[in-house]
Write a protein that holds these residues in place. Sequence first.
Motif, mmCIF file in Angstrom:
data_model
loop_
_atom_site.group_PDB
_atom_site.id
_atom_site.type_symbol
_atom_site.label_atom_id
_atom_site.label_comp_id
_atom_site.label_asym_id
_atom_site.label_seq_id
_atom_site.Cartn_x
_atom_site.Cartn_y
_atom_site.Cartn_z
ATOM 1 N N TYR A 184 34.064 45.858 36.371
ATOM 2 C CA TYR A 184 33.104 46.449 37.300
ATOM 3 C C TYR A 184 33.670 47.730 37.889
ATOM 4 C CZ TYR A 184 30.973 41.869 36.956
ATOM 5 O OH TYR A 184 30.407 40.727 36.472
ATOM 6 N N ALA A 197 25.190 43.926 39.807
ATOM 7 C CA ALA A 197 25.896 42.644 39.853
ATOM 8 C C ALA A 197 25.124 41.623 39.020
ATOM 9 C CB ALA A 197 25.995 42.159 41.291
ATOM 10 N N VAL A 216 29.336 39.222 42.245
ATOM 11 C CA VAL A 216 30.724 39.446 41.841
ATOM 12 C C VAL A 216 31.597 39.030 43.017
ATOM 13 C CG1 VAL A 216 32.443 41.136 41.109
ATOM 14 C CG2 VAL A 216 30.055 41.408 40.393
ATOM 15 N N VAL A 245 39.220 40.596 41.237
ATOM 16 C CA VAL A 245 37.871 40.179 40.858
ATOM 17 C C VAL A 245 37.998 38.791 40.238
ATOM 18 C CG1 VAL A 245 35.858 40.671 39.422
ATOM 19 C CG2 VAL A 245 37.089 42.542 40.535
ATOM 20 N N GLU A 296 36.498 35.626 38.333
ATOM 21 C CA GLU A 296 35.444 35.267 37.378
ATOM 22 C C GLU A 296 34.853 33.904 37.731
ATOM 23 O OE1 GLU A 296 36.749 35.662 33.321
ATOM 24 O OE2 GLU A 296 37.750 37.573 33.741
#
Length: 165
Positions: free
Chosen positions: A61, A89, A94, A153, A155
């Motif tokens: 991202y 998003a 996210v 980030v 997942e």
Amino acid sequence: MGNINSCWATHSQPPVSVTSSVCTTEATTAVHKFVVKNYSLLDGMGADKYVTSSKFRVGGYDWWIDLCPDGNSRAPGYVAAFLHLLGEAPPAGVTAKFTLSLLKQDGKVHRDSSPLIITRTFETKGSGWGNLMIIKKSKLRGDCFTIRCDLTVIETPIVQEMLPN
């Protein structure tokens, strides 16, 4: 009197079924440094006005940092910084864990700054979260500093059934 345990000793237990699953969560971490030079020229631009870093990519991202030299209207007298999601998003958003820190010219965290560890879900394009009070304006010394963003980030967790051994 008979043995109370004798009924248990003569009957075998049925086998117990055992199942297992595993949850795996992956994450990507990176650091972006937004160097602010000639801060004194930005001072006085007004609350809720900002300058924007270049975009940077973490976890698939694009992101950017907004710096409000005169702070946010909700916290006057402070410098504020916010992390924003640049692109769209996914439906679940996210999830990111991040810290926005103010570093002095020597690269060390300013002793009067208030870095926060923030975990949030960015749900829409342009959505942002941040620190309204990263440092009190009166505590800034010098004309150059860096906003450091440590960004992870996270997942979506994947749960899988484990096969029996």
